[in-house]
Design a protein around this motif. Structure first.
Motif, PDB file in Angstrom:
ATOM      1  N   UNK A 146       0.913  -1.151  -0.115  1.00  0.00           N
ATOM      2  CA  UNK A 146      -0.088   0.107   0.020  1.00  0.00           C
ATOM      3  C   UNK A 146       0.971   1.300  -0.077  1.00  0.00           C
ATOM      4  N   UNK A 147       1.801   1.276   0.656  1.00  0.00           N
ATOM      5  CA  UNK A 147       2.933   2.288   0.847  1.00  0.00           C
ATOM      6  C   UNK A 147       3.465   2.576  -0.675  1.00  0.00           C
ATOM      7  N   UNK A 165       3.549   5.821  -5.591  1.00  0.00           N
ATOM      8  CA  UNK A 165       3.296   5.628  -7.159  1.00  0.00           C
ATOM      9  C   UNK A 165       2.263   6.654  -7.710  1.00  0.00           C
ATOM     10  N   UNK A 166       1.164   6.374  -6.995  1.00  0.00           N
ATOM     11  CA  UNK A 166       0.086   7.322  -7.383  1.00  0.00           C
ATOM     12  C   UNK A 166       0.469   8.664  -7.121  1.00  0.00           C
ATOM     13  N   UNK A 167       1.122   9.066  -6.200  1.00  0.00           N
ATOM     14  CA  UNK A 167       1.612  10.405  -5.856  1.00  0.00           C
ATOM     15  C   UNK A 167       2.210  10.926  -7.247  1.00  0.00           C
ATOM     16  N   UNK A 168       3.211  10.095  -7.666  1.00  0.00           N
ATOM     17  CA  UNK A 168       4.168  10.411  -8.757  1.00  0.00           C
ATOM     18  C   UNK A 168       3.432  10.663 -10.128  1.00  0.00           C
ATOM     19  N   UNK A 169       2.383   9.563 -10.211  1.00  0.00           N
ATOM     20  CA  UNK A 169       1.840   9.688 -11.409  1.00  0.00           C
ATOM     21  C   UNK A 169       0.396  10.910 -11.559  1.00  0.00           C
ATOM     22  N   UNK A 200       4.266  13.957   2.377  1.00  0.00           N
ATOM     23  CA  UNK A 200       4.793  13.462   1.178  1.00  0.00           C
ATOM     24  C   UNK A 200       5.825  12.693   1.606  1.00  0.00           C
ATOM     25  N   UNK A 201       6.953  13.462   2.071  1.00  0.00           N
ATOM     26  CA  UNK A 201       8.118  12.927   2.429  1.00  0.00           C
ATOM     27  C   UNK A 201       7.945  11.729   3.278  1.00  0.00           C
ATOM     28  N   UNK A 202       7.128  11.416   4.221  1.00  0.00           N
ATOM     29  CA  UNK A 202       6.843  10.214   4.993  1.00  0.00           C
ATOM     30  C   UNK A 202       6.238   9.191   4.142  1.00  0.00           C
ATOM     31  N   UNK A 203       5.942   9.349   3.004  1.00  0.00           N
ATOM     32  CA  UNK A 203       5.351   8.315   1.867  1.00  0.00           C
ATOM     33  C   UNK A 203       6.576   7.899   0.961  1.00  0.00           C
ATOM     34  N   UNK A 204       6.955   8.784   0.161  1.00  0.00           N
ATOM     35  CA  UNK A 204       7.814   8.485  -0.815  1.00  0.00           C
ATOM     36  C   UNK A 204       9.241   7.904  -0.337  1.00  0.00           C
ATOM     37  N   UNK A 205       9.772   8.443   0.902  1.00  0.00           N
ATOM     38  CA  UNK A 205      11.230   8.057   1.121  1.00  0.00           C
ATOM     39  C   UNK A 205      11.261   6.674   1.740  1.00  0.00           C
ATOM     40  N   UNK A 206      10.084   6.323   2.729  1.00  0.00           N
ATOM     41  CA  UNK A 206       9.980   5.101   3.115  1.00  0.00           C
ATOM     42  C   UNK A 206       9.916   4.079   1.851  1.00  0.00           C
ATOM     43  N   UNK A 207       8.798   4.559   0.951  1.00  0.00           N
ATOM     44  CA  UNK A 207       8.540   3.524  -0.184  1.00  0.00           C
ATOM     45  C   UNK A 207       9.647   3.207  -0.977  1.00  0.00           C
ATOM     46  N   UNK A 208      10.555   4.309  -1.099  1.00  0.00           N
ATOM     47  CA  UNK A 208      11.853   4.107  -1.866  1.00  0.00           C
ATOM     48  C   UNK A 208      12.937   2.806  -1.202  1.00  0.00           C
ATOM     49  N   UNK A 209      12.679   2.736   0.039  1.00  0.00           N
ATOM     50  CA  UNK A 209      13.553   1.972   0.837  1.00  0.00           C
ATOM     51  C   UNK A 209      12.947   0.568   0.580  1.00  0.00           C
ATOM     52  N   UNK A 210      11.720   0.619   0.797  1.00  0.00           N
ATOM     53  CA  UNK A 210      11.141  -1.094   0.518  1.00  0.00           C
ATOM     54  C   UNK A 210      11.302  -1.383  -0.777  1.00  0.00           C
ATOM     55  N   UNK A 211      11.192  -0.527  -1.935  1.00  0.00           N
ATOM     56  CA  UNK A 211      11.298  -0.780  -3.464  1.00  0.00           C
ATOM     57  C   UNK A 211      12.575  -1.239  -3.431  1.00  0.00           C
ATOM     58  N   UNK A 232      10.106   2.780  -6.738  1.00  0.00           N
ATOM     59  CA  UNK A 232       8.822   2.215  -6.451  1.00  0.00           C
ATOM     60  C   UNK A 232       7.989   1.678  -7.630  1.00  0.00           C
ATOM     61  N   UNK A 233       8.023   2.474  -8.751  1.00  0.00           N
ATOM     62  CA  UNK A 233       7.467   2.151  -9.843  1.00  0.00           C
ATOM     63  C   UNK A 233       8.218   0.748 -10.370  1.00  0.00           C
ATOM     64  N   UNK A 234       9.319   0.555 -10.615  1.00  0.00           N
ATOM     65  CA  UNK A 234       9.950  -0.579 -10.947  1.00  0.00           C
ATOM     66  C   UNK A 234       9.814  -1.604 -10.114  1.00  0.00           C
ATOM     67  N   UNK A 235       9.579  -1.576  -8.768  1.00  0.00           N
ATOM     68  CA  UNK A 235       9.329  -2.620  -7.990  1.00  0.00           C
ATOM     69  C   UNK A 235       7.730  -3.084  -8.157  1.00  0.00           C
ATOM     70  N   UNK A 236       6.982  -2.414  -8.510  1.00  0.00           N
ATOM     71  CA  UNK A 236       5.741  -2.684  -8.636  1.00  0.00           C
ATOM     72  C   UNK A 236       5.390  -3.348 -10.056  1.00  0.00           C
ATOM     73  N   UNK A 237       6.362  -2.874 -11.068  1.00  0.00           N
ATOM     74  CA  UNK A 237       6.375  -3.770 -12.286  1.00  0.00           C
ATOM     75  C   UNK A 237       6.929  -4.906 -12.295  1.00  0.00           C
ATOM     76  N   UNK A 238       8.094  -5.080 -11.332  1.00  0.00           N
ATOM     77  CA  UNK A 238       8.600  -6.279 -10.940  1.00  0.00           C
ATOM     78  C   UNK A 238       7.779  -7.331 -10.343  1.00  0.00           C
ATOM     79  N   UNK A 239       7.140  -6.532  -9.379  1.00  0.00           N
ATOM     80  CA  UNK A 239       5.989  -7.623  -8.607  1.00  0.00           C
ATOM     81  C   UNK A 239       4.820  -8.142  -9.696  1.00  0.00           C
TER      82      UNK A 239
END
Length: 275
Positions: free
Chosen positions: A80-81, A86-90, A115-126, A266-273
């Protein structure tokens, strides 16, 4: 200045290369974690330069979000994160960039804080997810961003005439962005041709969907690497700073080095998933 840049880069490589090739993946995750927490500290300092103590709390909060989701092993929450990022960037980032410098950082401070608390942790998980798919998988995906940047720089220097976003980043040109995209096409083609197909995102997509969807995917990732660069440049200009910090002497801050990765990973991670 050049000597300082070289020394800093040498030290980073001396730390990163052994972590990449000789240590278990958890150490790379820790390295990314330190980098993303430092980026969160820089993010807070830019949106609220007067609140220096708050920047440390913001970095800690970012760390807590990552550790909490990791400790809970809540795959659904992690996904979800990634989706929120990804929704933010799109859907939001393009409108923010379209505003250029016609934004009030003071007015949008709560928005940037969330926004920072969403996109930065999401980058780490990706990044961690892509590493789980393989070291080559991670590095070839990250390298796409660097290839785009290199192509944009040299083509822009040689042929750049039409500004891409003159109020945000006067040095970037449409010709440079297109040059970076063409070089990324070549890079993806070489990855598919010379590396095992399942070892890269490009090869996996070429197998699953064919060449045309694979090149469309490369187009999307390259475009959002430019978005990430522009988004950070816009934020720095709104904050009235040249660099996100001076944590990396000669290079600026961590955000200055990873800005294009923040939307792309994050986009690449979702595409890979997806595959």
């Amino acid at each position: 200045m050049l000597i300082t840049r070289i020394i800093t880069a040498t030290i980073l490589m001396a730390v990163l290369l052994p972590i990449l090739f000789f240590l278990p993946p958890i150490y790379l995750g820790i390295f990314f974690l330190i980098a993303l927490v430092a980026a969160a500290w820089e993010w807070s300092r830019m949106i609220a330069p007067e609140a220096k103590k708050a920047a440390w709390l913001y970095a800690v909060f970012c760390l807590v979000i990552i550790l909490l989701l990791l400790g809970m092993q809540a795959i659904t929450w992690q996904f979800s994160l990634l989706m929120m990022a990804v929704l933010f960037w799109f859907f939001l980032a393009p409108f923010i960039l379209a505003k250029g410098m016609n934004l009030s950082l003071q007015k949008f401070k709560p928005f940037y804080s969330i926004t920072g608390l969403i996109i930065l942790p999401a980058t780490w998980f990706a990044l961690v997810f892509l590493r789980e798919l393989g070291l080559v998988f991670l590095l070839t995906t990250m390298a796409l961003v660097w290839v785009a940047d290199i192509g944009a720089y040299f083509v822009g220097k040689a042929f750049g005439k039409h500004k891409l976003a003159v109020s945000i980043s006067p040095g970037k040109s449409i010709e440079g962005a297109l040059g970076g995209l063409l070089l990324c096409y070549l890079y993806a083609f070489l990855c598919v041709t010379f590396l095992p197909l399942g070892d890269t995102l490009f090869g996996a997509w070429a197998i699953q969907f064919g060449w045309v969807p694979m090149f469309l995917m490369v187009t999307v990732l390259t475009a959002f690497s430019v978005f990430g660069d522009l988004f950070e440049s816009q934020l720095k200009r709104l904050a009235g700073v040249k660099d996100s910090s001076h944590l990396l002497p000669g290079h600026g801050g961590v955000l200055d080095r990873v800005d294009a990765l923040i939307p792309t990973m994050p986009i690449a991670a979702l595409l890979a998933g997806w595959i």
